[in-house]
Design a protein around this motif. Structure first.
Motif, PDB file in Angstrom:
ATOM      1  N   THR A 145       3.270  91.905  66.388  1.00 29.19           N
ATOM      2  CA  THR A 145       2.812  90.883  67.316  1.00 29.19           C
ATOM      3  C   THR A 145       2.849  91.448  68.731  1.00 29.19           C
ATOM      4  O   THR A 145       3.543  92.422  69.005  1.00 29.19           O
ATOM      5  CB  THR A 145       3.725  89.650  67.295  1.00 29.19           C
ATOM      6  N   ARG A 146       2.126  90.778  69.664  1.00 29.62           N
ATOM      7  CA  ARG A 146       2.140  91.268  71.044  1.00 29.62           C
ATOM      8  C   ARG A 146       3.549  91.182  71.639  1.00 29.62           C
ATOM      9  O   ARG A 146       3.934  92.035  72.445  1.00 29.62           O
ATOM     10  CB  ARG A 146       1.119  90.523  71.906  1.00 29.62           C
ATOM     11  N   ALA A 147       4.320  90.209  71.190  1.00 26.46           N
ATOM     12  CA  ALA A 147       5.694  90.092  71.707  1.00 26.46           C
ATOM     13  C   ALA A 147       6.540  91.286  71.272  1.00 26.46           C
ATOM     14  O   ALA A 147       7.316  91.847  72.065  1.00 26.46           O
ATOM     15  CB  ALA A 147       6.317  88.791  71.219  1.00 26.46           C
ATOM     16  N   GLU A 148       6.383  91.692  70.001  1.00 28.83           N
ATOM     17  CA  GLU A 148       7.133  92.859  69.513  1.00 28.83           C
ATOM     18  C   GLU A 148       6.716  94.109  70.273  1.00 28.83           C
ATOM     19  O   GLU A 148       7.543  94.950  70.629  1.00 28.83           O
ATOM     20  CB  GLU A 148       6.866  93.063  68.014  1.00 28.83           C
ATOM     21  N   ILE A 149       5.405  94.241  70.523  1.00 28.10           N
ATOM     22  CA  ILE A 149       4.899  95.414  71.242  1.00 28.10           C
ATOM     23  C   ILE A 149       5.385  95.394  72.689  1.00 28.10           C
ATOM     24  O   ILE A 149       5.775  96.425  73.248  1.00 28.10           O
ATOM     25  CB  ILE A 149       3.356  95.457  71.155  1.00 28.10           C
ATOM     26  N   GLU A 192       2.338 110.558  70.208  1.00 29.53           N
ATOM     27  CA  GLU A 192       1.143 109.971  69.616  1.00 29.53           C
ATOM     28  C   GLU A 192       0.331 109.315  70.733  1.00 29.53           C
ATOM     29  O   GLU A 192       0.877 108.597  71.570  1.00 29.53           O
ATOM     30  CB  GLU A 192       1.519 108.912  68.570  1.00 29.53           C
ATOM     31  N   THR A 193      -0.989 109.549  70.737  1.00 24.47           N
ATOM     32  CA  THR A 193      -1.812 109.017  71.828  1.00 24.47           C
ATOM     33  C   THR A 193      -2.688 107.840  71.405  1.00 24.47           C
ATOM     34  O   THR A 193      -3.067 107.027  72.242  1.00 24.47           O
ATOM     35  CB  THR A 193      -2.725 110.124  72.407  1.00 24.47           C
ATOM     36  N   ASP A 194      -3.035 107.752  70.119  1.00 22.79           N
ATOM     37  CA  ASP A 194      -3.771 106.578  69.658  1.00 22.79           C
ATOM     38  C   ASP A 194      -2.855 105.374  69.840  1.00 22.79           C
ATOM     39  O   ASP A 194      -1.665 105.434  69.491  1.00 22.79           O
ATOM     40  CB  ASP A 194      -4.132 106.760  68.169  1.00 22.79           C
ATOM     41  N   LEU A 195      -3.372 104.268  70.382  1.00 25.14           N
ATOM     42  CA  LEU A 195      -2.501 103.149  70.740  1.00 25.14           C
ATOM     43  C   LEU A 195      -1.701 102.631  69.548  1.00 25.14           C
ATOM     44  O   LEU A 195      -0.487 102.412  69.627  1.00 25.14           O
ATOM     45  CB  LEU A 195      -3.313 102.011  71.361  1.00 25.14           C
ATOM     46  N   GLY A 196      -2.361 102.456  68.407  1.00 21.47           N
ATOM     47  CA  GLY A 196      -1.662 101.969  67.222  1.00 21.47           C
ATOM     48  C   GLY A 196      -0.568 102.936  66.774  1.00 21.47           C
ATOM     49  O   GLY A 196       0.548 102.532  66.434  1.00 21.47           O
ATOM     50  N   GLU A 197      -0.868 104.250  66.793  1.00 24.98           N
ATOM     51  CA  GLU A 197       0.120 105.256  66.399  1.00 24.98           C
ATOM     52  C   GLU A 197       1.252 105.316  67.427  1.00 24.98           C
ATOM     53  O   GLU A 197       2.412 105.538  67.075  1.00 24.98           O
ATOM     54  CB  GLU A 197      -0.555 106.631  66.268  1.00 24.98           C
ATOM     55  N   HIS A 198       0.921 105.140  68.703  1.00 28.18           N
ATOM     56  CA  HIS A 198       1.933 105.121  69.769  1.00 28.18           C
ATOM     57  C   HIS A 198       2.937 103.994  69.509  1.00 28.18           C
ATOM     58  O   HIS A 198       4.153 104.192  69.579  1.00 28.18           O
ATOM     59  CB  HIS A 198       1.236 104.932  71.112  1.00 28.18           C
ATOM     60  N   ASP A 230      -6.086  97.513  68.628  1.00 31.65           N
ATOM     61  CA  ASP A 230      -4.852  97.766  67.889  1.00 31.65           C
ATOM     62  C   ASP A 230      -3.784  96.689  68.066  1.00 31.65           C
ATOM     63  O   ASP A 230      -2.856  96.610  67.270  1.00 31.65           O
ATOM     64  CB  ASP A 230      -4.257  99.127  68.305  1.00 31.65           C
ATOM     65  N   ILE A 231      -3.898  95.870  69.142  1.00 27.98           N
ATOM     66  CA  ILE A 231      -2.913  94.815  69.375  1.00 27.98           C
ATOM     67  C   ILE A 231      -3.532  93.483  68.994  1.00 27.98           C
ATOM     68  O   ILE A 231      -4.467  93.012  69.657  1.00 27.98           O
ATOM     69  CB  ILE A 231      -2.438  94.791  70.840  1.00 27.98           C
ATOM     70  N   GLU A 232      -3.047  92.906  67.879  1.00 24.18           N
ATOM     71  CA  GLU A 232      -3.515  91.607  67.393  1.00 24.18           C
ATOM     72  C   GLU A 232      -5.033  91.530  67.269  1.00 24.18           C
ATOM     73  O   GLU A 232      -5.622  90.459  67.466  1.00 24.18           O
ATOM     74  CB  GLU A 232      -2.976  90.479  68.291  1.00 24.18           C
ATOM     75  N   ALA A 233      -5.666  92.643  66.976  1.00 25.04           N
ATOM     76  CA  ALA A 233      -7.120  92.716  66.751  1.00 25.04           C
ATOM     77  C   ALA A 233      -7.931  92.217  67.952  1.00 25.04           C
ATOM     78  O   ALA A 233      -9.097  91.865  67.794  1.00 25.04           O
ATOM     79  CB  ALA A 233      -7.506  91.937  65.485  1.00 25.04           C
TER      80      ALA A 233
END
Lengths: 209, 468
Positions: free
Chosen positions: B159-163, B133-139, A187-190
């Motif tokens: 992006t990973r920075a935003e996350i 939400e438990t799914d990582l993308g939904e979280h 889910d993070i950057e594929a």
């Protein structure tokens, strides 16, 4: 709520118009045969080759008998740098666990758990777990390291065979879990990372005896 | 221009100007569509399986009421409580009522597109209940307060920075992280506490199996199982079109789902749920509820877009779509993007809500080529355009332009005369320095006008005919 049920079924019936439901009973009684994915003649070998694929990110070994399982578990824990301790499902509690300190409850962050699969599927490299009083579901999902025991005789070729095997044991249990390799997310950057919520490590012990 | 059109065009311009989004879209769609093509090599009967899937879905839809009643009967016999909800509001109310009856403070959720569709989280929050939400993308998108931008990888635009910034702000301990693995570990720790605190677990269902009254989830992370095995109550929210007759039918669709969605043979976790805790079970819910949700599906069943109900939510269509690949999911304005969203948004929410979506399509047809259940998506989008024309929803300048063209095109001699005159005028205008075409400013602003071919096709053809 019954009002919603009547409205929905009424809406469906109005949309479909009059028809003959004989096809439904016929299909439920005799589902048509469907296309399958080809599987090698030896389902155990096919299953082990699936386990070895990087897409599953799991490991496996063959063990001569159930009595040899504790030694294999001890060896795994040692090479993983874990203490000689594991949560073990009640179904396997009767084995002689020797030097391993076993308990049948699960900690929130359980490092290692051993469970027993009802079957395995060669087609996909999946393990099949059926929930039961002596086989709680959470042993397959809470631990970081999951060790799964399955009898070679219980490895079947296709998905259809797995459903048949579970349903032959009696009424469906609360959960049937198919587990294929280790938990993962992209889910993070594929980028694929293992151990999202479920186990990060899966080791399968295929028991021959 | 209507408000809906203006909003869509604003979102499209914003998306096209977003260089980071372009990188994310290219990465995700290239990866998933490439993997999909690759994984089909090991499934020689894939095309046959697609036919079987289409046929079984059409069969179920033709007998949908009977299969839903069969499911309800068998689920109830297994100890489930089955609820029916026609509108999104009724569905939200059903979920909130079950949670209130359970005195729920915290609810964990595994991924459910239907949950997004009916906006169940907002209803829970309004009732003073905390959904996690438990799914990582939904979280990630829950923390960001955003809609999903892809139905399988909802946070693919981040992006990973935003996350990392989101996790630093919201996760316990405010960690400062940079590596993707560390971000995943942080989410694993954060959400694990929620699993154990939850009073209720809500999941969706990829399938309902009529013959046993079972629900099925197909996932990769293990979050569905932790969401549903720990709390006292498990609620399944599911669209009525998800029912299939038997395990055998479910298996046909299972073989297509991961291949189409991810280019993987299978997902890590497939779980079949049948009723609540059995006597002696050490985990599992005491109460098992299934909320069957209509929300415009019977409307689709009754109309010319019934095939859209075959959809198994794999996302293959959006991975192939050049328009989705250029503008991303948020531009579509609702929870379903890409080709399937361009059909579902106007048909579920009303034509006026999204008049531009069917028009934002090149009709290349790749979506229909990859759809595992052979939904004729491009044909449906074309039909939606025709429907909009008939309903008078097409903008006046476009209507006028089409009318003028139709007037000339139905009079061949006039058409040829106008084309010949137009070509001469174009050649002259270019010689005089014409750079922009009227009514085509958007196109010619960044492109050179091509040199005219000199002769019209009709003129060349007549000459060729004469030479025979």
């Amino acid at each position: 709520m019954t009002d919603a049920r009547a409205r929905i079924l009424g809406g469906i019936r109005a949309a479909l118009g009059p028809r003959d439901d004989a096809a439904v009973a016929a299909r439920l009684a005799h589902p048509p045969a469907h296309a399958r994915v080809p599987v090698d003649a030896d389902p155990v070998a096919h299953f082990l080759s699936k386990l070895a694929l990087p897409t599953l990110s799991a490991s496996g070994e063959r063990v001569t008998s159930r009595a040899a399982v504790p030694a294999a578990v001890a060896a795994y824990l040692a090479q993983a740098g874990l203490p000689a301790r594991a949560a073990v499902v009640p179904a396997l509690a009767g084995l002689d666990w020797g030097g391993i300190a076993v308990h049948d409850t699960l900690d929130r962050d359980e490092p290692a758990a051993v469970s027993l699969a009802a079957a395995a599927i060669a087609e996909t490299g999946s393990l099949v777990f059926a929930s039961a009083p002596d086989a709680p579901t959470l042993f397959n999902f809470l631990p970081l390291h999951h060790l799964a025991v399955v009898a070679a005789a219980d490895i079947v070729p296709h998905l259809e065979d797995a459903w048949a095997a579970v349903r032959a044991r009696g009424p469906l249990p609360r959960n049937v879990n198919l587990v294929t390799g280790t938990s993962g997310t992209a889910d993070i950057e594929a980028l694929l990372v293992r151990g999202a919520h479920g186990p990060r490590f899966l080791h399968v012990l295929v028991v021959d005896g | 221009m209507t408000a809906a059109r203006a909003q869509f065009r604003r979102r499209v311009v914003q998306a096209l100007d977003d260089a980071g989004l372009a990188v994310a879209l290219d990465r995700t769609t290239t990866l998933l569509s490439g993997r999909r093509r690759h994984v089909l090599a090991d499934f020689p009967d894939f095309e046959r399986a697609r036919d079987e899937a289409r046929d079984l879905k059409d069969h179920v839809l033709a007998h949908l009421d009977t299969y839903l009643e069969t499911f309800e009967r068998n689920a109830t016999a297994a100890g489930a409580t089955v609820h029916w909800a026609q509108s999104a509001a009724e569905a939200r109310q059903a979920v909130v009522d079950i949670c209130r009856a359970a005195n729920a403070k915290t609810v964990t959720k595994s991924k459910s597109m239907l949950g997004e569709e009916i906006a169940v989280n907002a209803a829970l929050e309004a009732a003073g209940i905390r959904p996690v939400e438990t799914d990582l993308g939904e979280h990630i998108i829950q923390l960001a307060g955003e809609l999903p931008s892809h139905i399988v990888m909802p946070a693919m635009h981040k992006t990973r920075a935003e996350i990392a910034a989101l996790f630093e702000r919201h996760h316990a301990g405010h960690p400062k992280l940079t590596e993707v693995r560390d971000l995943v570990e942080s989410a694993r720790r954060e959400i694990r506490d929620a699993y154990f605190a939850a009073d209720v677990g809500i999941s969706g269902a990829n399938f309902l199996i009529a013959e046993t009254g079972s629900t099925v989830t197909v996932t990769n992370e293990g979050n569905a199982e932790l969401t549903t095995a720990l709390p006292r109550v498990h609620i399944v929210i599911v669209g009525i079109e998800k029912v299939v007759p038997t395990f055998a039918d479910m298996t046909v669709l299972l073989r297509l789902l991961a291949r189409s969605a991810l280019g993987a043979e299978f997902t890590q976790y497939v779980t079949v749920y049948t009723g609540p805790k059995r006597a002696g079970d050490r985990d599992g819910p005491q109460e098992f509820h299934v909320v069957l949700v209509d929300h415009e599906r019977t409307g689709l069943l009754a109309g010319p877009y019934r095939e859209m109900l075959r959809c198994i939510r794999c996302g293959a269509c959006m991975n192939e779509c050049p328009v989705y690949g250029a503008i991303g999911g948020h531009a579509y304005g609702w929870v379903y993007p890409g080709p399937m969203g361009a059909v579902l948004t106007p048909t579920m929410l009303g034509r006026d809500s999204a008049p531009d979506l069917p028009e934002a399509c090149t009709l290349n047809g790749r979506c229909a080529e990859v759809c595992p259940v052979r939904i004729p998506l491009a044909t449906m989008l074309r039909r939606l355009r025709a429907d909009a024309w008939t309903a008078g929803l097409v903008e006046k300048p476009v209507r006028l332009g089409v009318r003028l063209w139709a007037f000339a095109a139905t009079r061949p001699a006039l058409y040829r005369a106008l084309s010949a005159a137009g070509l001469r005028a174009y050649a002259l205008a270019r010689r005089l320095g014409l750079k922009r075409l009227p009514f085509a400013g958007g196109w010619t602003a960044s492109r050179d006008l091509p040199p005219p071919a000199g002769r019209s096709f009709h003129a060349l053809w007549r000459e060729r005919d004469r030479d025979r």
